[in-house]
Motif scaffolding. Structure first.
Motif, PDB file in Angstrom:
ATOM      1  N   SER A 184       0.944   2.722   8.054  1.00 19.38           N
ATOM      2  CA  SER A 184       0.320   2.296   6.798  1.00 19.38           C
ATOM      3  C   SER A 184      -1.188   2.496   6.834  1.00 19.38           C
ATOM      4  O   SER A 184      -1.796   2.988   5.865  1.00 19.38           O
ATOM      5  CB  SER A 184       0.636   0.820   6.529  1.00 19.38           C
ATOM      6  OG  SER A 184       2.032   0.602   6.457  1.00 19.38           O
ATOM      7  N   VAL A 212       0.336   1.698  -0.016  1.00 19.50           N
ATOM      8  CA  VAL A 212       0.589   0.352  -0.558  1.00 19.50           C
ATOM      9  C   VAL A 212       2.035  -0.078  -0.322  1.00 19.50           C
ATOM     10  O   VAL A 212       2.275  -1.145   0.278  1.00 19.50           O
ATOM     11  CB  VAL A 212       0.219   0.292  -2.052  1.00 19.50           C
ATOM     12  CG1 VAL A 212       0.573  -1.079  -2.624  1.00 19.50           C
ATOM     13  CG2 VAL A 212      -1.255   0.590  -2.247  1.00 19.50           C
ATOM     14  N   PRO A 213       3.064   0.689  -0.752  1.00 20.19           N
ATOM     15  CA  PRO A 213       4.436   0.271  -0.443  1.00 20.19           C
ATOM     16  C   PRO A 213       4.716   0.254   1.049  1.00 20.19           C
ATOM     17  O   PRO A 213       5.516  -0.559   1.520  1.00 20.19           O
ATOM     18  CB  PRO A 213       5.307   1.310  -1.162  1.00 20.19           C
ATOM     19  CG  PRO A 213       4.414   2.466  -1.424  1.00 20.19           C
ATOM     20  CD  PRO A 213       3.051   1.901  -1.602  1.00 20.19           C
ATOM     21  N   ALA A 214       4.053   1.133   1.811  1.00 19.39           N
ATOM     22  CA  ALA A 214       4.277   1.159   3.256  1.00 19.39           C
ATOM     23  C   ALA A 214       3.825  -0.146   3.908  1.00 19.39           C
ATOM     24  O   ALA A 214       4.534  -0.712   4.749  1.00 19.39           O
ATOM     25  CB  ALA A 214       3.548   2.350   3.891  1.00 19.39           C
ATOM     26  N   SER A 232       0.893   5.921  -1.385  1.00 21.93           N
ATOM     27  CA  SER A 232       2.041   5.584  -0.540  1.00 21.93           C
ATOM     28  C   SER A 232       1.701   4.527   0.510  1.00 21.93           C
ATOM     29  O   SER A 232       2.604   3.874   1.047  1.00 21.93           O
ATOM     30  CB  SER A 232       2.580   6.838   0.147  1.00 21.93           C
ATOM     31  OG  SER A 232       1.596   7.423   0.982  1.00 21.93           O
ATOM     32  N   LEU A 280       3.472  -3.045   2.368  1.00 20.04           N
ATOM     33  CA  LEU A 280       4.313  -4.137   1.869  1.00 20.04           C
ATOM     34  C   LEU A 280       5.637  -4.195   2.622  1.00 20.04           C
ATOM     35  O   LEU A 280       6.114  -5.277   2.998  1.00 20.04           O
ATOM     36  CB  LEU A 280       4.562  -3.968   0.369  1.00 20.04           C
ATOM     37  CG  LEU A 280       3.340  -4.170  -0.537  1.00 20.04           C
ATOM     38  CD1 LEU A 280       3.697  -3.875  -1.987  1.00 20.04           C
ATOM     39  CD2 LEU A 280       2.795  -5.588  -0.398  1.00 20.04           C
ATOM     40  N   LEU A 281       6.248  -3.035   2.867  1.00 24.51           N
ATOM     41  CA  LEU A 281       7.491  -2.995   3.637  1.00 24.51           C
ATOM     42  C   LEU A 281       7.266  -3.480   5.063  1.00 24.51           C
ATOM     43  O   LEU A 281       8.129  -4.163   5.637  1.00 24.51           O
ATOM     44  CB  LEU A 281       8.052  -1.566   3.645  1.00 24.51           C
ATOM     45  CG  LEU A 281       8.658  -1.071   2.322  1.00 24.51           C
ATOM     46  CD1 LEU A 281       9.006   0.410   2.420  1.00 24.51           C
ATOM     47  CD2 LEU A 281       9.903  -1.886   1.964  1.00 24.51           C
TER      48      LEU A 281
END
Length: 479
Positions: A210, A238-240, A236, A242-243
């Motif tokens: 991330s 941001v979702p990385a 990408s 969060l996951l």
């Protein structure tokens, strides 16, 4: 407990590693023309040589801090220093741009193994009464290492030591690293680690990936003209992240040991310290970058002459923290940070006014005065900020807290440099014709950095206003 005969050497030994990190971060800037000529390195390779070190370092910091908590600060410091020394030699022996880029990435990762252990050792090995002095010297080292990278780097290249050219700036780390390793093996305490579980490999990949997705475009985007892949990577990231956080929470709920200790963010002082550190590093990185461009591209100074203009800043960086420790003891870290912010704000406003009034007639002597005041403010802020951020963190989590703090600082520095640098070049225009245009662009950048300093001052309201740091038993005493 560290033996009395060894204790005086403990702080200089770990701070030597901090100096080596900061020196190597900055010294390569003065070698860019030589690298372009001798290795036939293109623009992309040069950007990776300069920026690759920084984002590899930032991407590995959280993992480096966690490894210190799991396996011991002594072991990780020694391993990191040894690997950093080898990576530096590989940089000095590189025969192609690709080899140098790879060695610089390795150098950044190995720095991430050793640097988090420095604050962890200070936090866990020094009593509360001694810690402000130790953090003051940490601030001195952090402040002067980068400046010495520019000054000493320019001197070494000018002298062409042993005919090595640019290679000497990397090979110099070999004898220094060996000496530090020998001394560290003798003086670093064999503290208990409190290890209960292994490393979280999914967390390592998620958090490091991330950060890489965000840092690579921030470091390389401006020079590449912000192509589509920069924006795709930033989006990408941001979702990385969060996951990754979802995974960390689930692992903690199952009783595992996640890479990120999310409970740190429940500590008010730590949260506030991270926010202030982010604003501090963004302002610091942006201001130094634009002043360097003003000196070298605007005024036409060489790397060595430009480095000498920063010398008063380095001198202030030595003197201010030693006085700052008395201010921290008397008035507390929050008020000391506010005093540093006042000095920074005066310096940045002075820089903006100077550029506005003098324009093309601006001289390096005036800039040296501004930089001295900026060095005074920064060097008051840093030790107080480190102490306030880490003071409420348990010593068993000092490594991960240090890694998280350093990661936030590196990310903020890269982001600040990218944003302020982009605005600077937008004001400068495609074909600047003289120092007046550089002065105008610097004026805008200085006001932007001043806004960040005002934000820092406002955020100090969230810090604990104790005059002394709560006492904790040093980890070395439990070994």
């Amino acid at each position: 407990m560290v033996g009395s005969g060894r204790r005086p050497l403990l702080l200089p030994v770990v701070l030597a590693a901090m100096f080596m990190y900061g020196f190597d971060l900055n010294v390569v800037n003065v070698a860019v023309p030589s690298l372009h000529r001798d290795l036939n390195a293109g623009e992309a390779a040069l950007e990776l040589v300069v920026g690759g070190y920084a984002f590899a370092y930032a991407a590995g910091l959280v993992t480096g801090g966690r490894l210190g908590d799991l396996f011991g600060y002594r072991r990780m410091f020694l391993s990191g220093m040894g690997a950093f020394t080898v990576a530096s030699v590989l940089c000095g022996l590189a025969q192609s741009p690709g080899q140098l880029v790879g060695a610089r990435l390795l150098q950044g990762l190995t720095a991430a193994m050793m640097v988090p252990q420095i604050l962890a050792v200070i936090t866990s090995s020094f009593a509360a009464a001694e810690r402000p002095k130790a953090l003051a010297w940490f601030g001195v080292t952090a402040a002067v290492s980068g400046v010495f990278g520019q000054v000493l780097g320019g001197l070494l290249l000018s002298a062409d030591v042993l005919g090595l050219g640019w290679r000497v700036i990397f090979l110099l780390n070999a004898p220094v690293g060996i000496v530090v390793l020998l001394l560290a093996a003798r003086v670093l305490p064999r503290a208990a680690t409190g290890r209960t579980a292994g490393l979280d490999p999914v967390g390592v990949l998620g958090v490091s990936g991330s950060l890489a997705l965000a840092l690579v475009p921030l470091v390389l985007g401006r020079g590449a003209g912000w192509p589509w892949w920069c924006w795709a990577m930033l989006a990408s990231s941001v979702p990385a992240v969060l996951l990754s956080l979802v995974h960390e929470r689930r692992l903690l709920a199952r009783g595992g040991a996640p890479l990120l200790d999310l409970s740190l963010f429940q500590v008010r002082g730590f949260r506030a310290g991270l926010a202030i550190s982010a604003a501090f590093m963004a302002s610091f990185a942006g201001s130094i970058f634009v002043v360097s461009l003003l000196l070298q591209n605007g005024l036409g100074l060489g790397a060595f002459e430009a480095g000498l203009t920063f010398a008063p800043m380095a001198l202030a960086g030595v003197v201010a923290p030693l006085a700052g420790k008395r201010l921290i003891a008397a008035y507390g870290p929050a008020r000391t940070i506010l005093l540093g912010c006042a000095a920074d704000l005066a310096a940045l406003a002075g820089l903006a006014v100077l550029c506005h009034l003098r324009g093309g007639a601006i001289g390096s002597s005036w800039l040296a005065i501004v930089l001295a005041l900026l060095g005074l403010g920064n060097s008051l802020i840093l030790p107080a900020l480190l102490g306030a951020t880490l003071s409420e963190v348990d010593s068993r989590r000092a490594g991960i807290a240090s890694g998280t703090l350093n990661t936030a600082q590196q990310f903020a520095g890269s982001a600040g440099l990218a944003v302020i640098g982009t605005i600077f070049f937008a004001v400068l225009g495609d074909r600047p014709s003289g120092v007046a245009q550089y002065a105008s662009a610097t004026e805008v950048a200085a006001w932007l950095c001043a806004v960040l300093v005002v934000a820092m001052a406002a955020l100090t309201a969230l810090l604990t206003r104790n005059r002394t740091v709560p006492e904790r038993e040093p980890a070395a005493a439990r070994s």
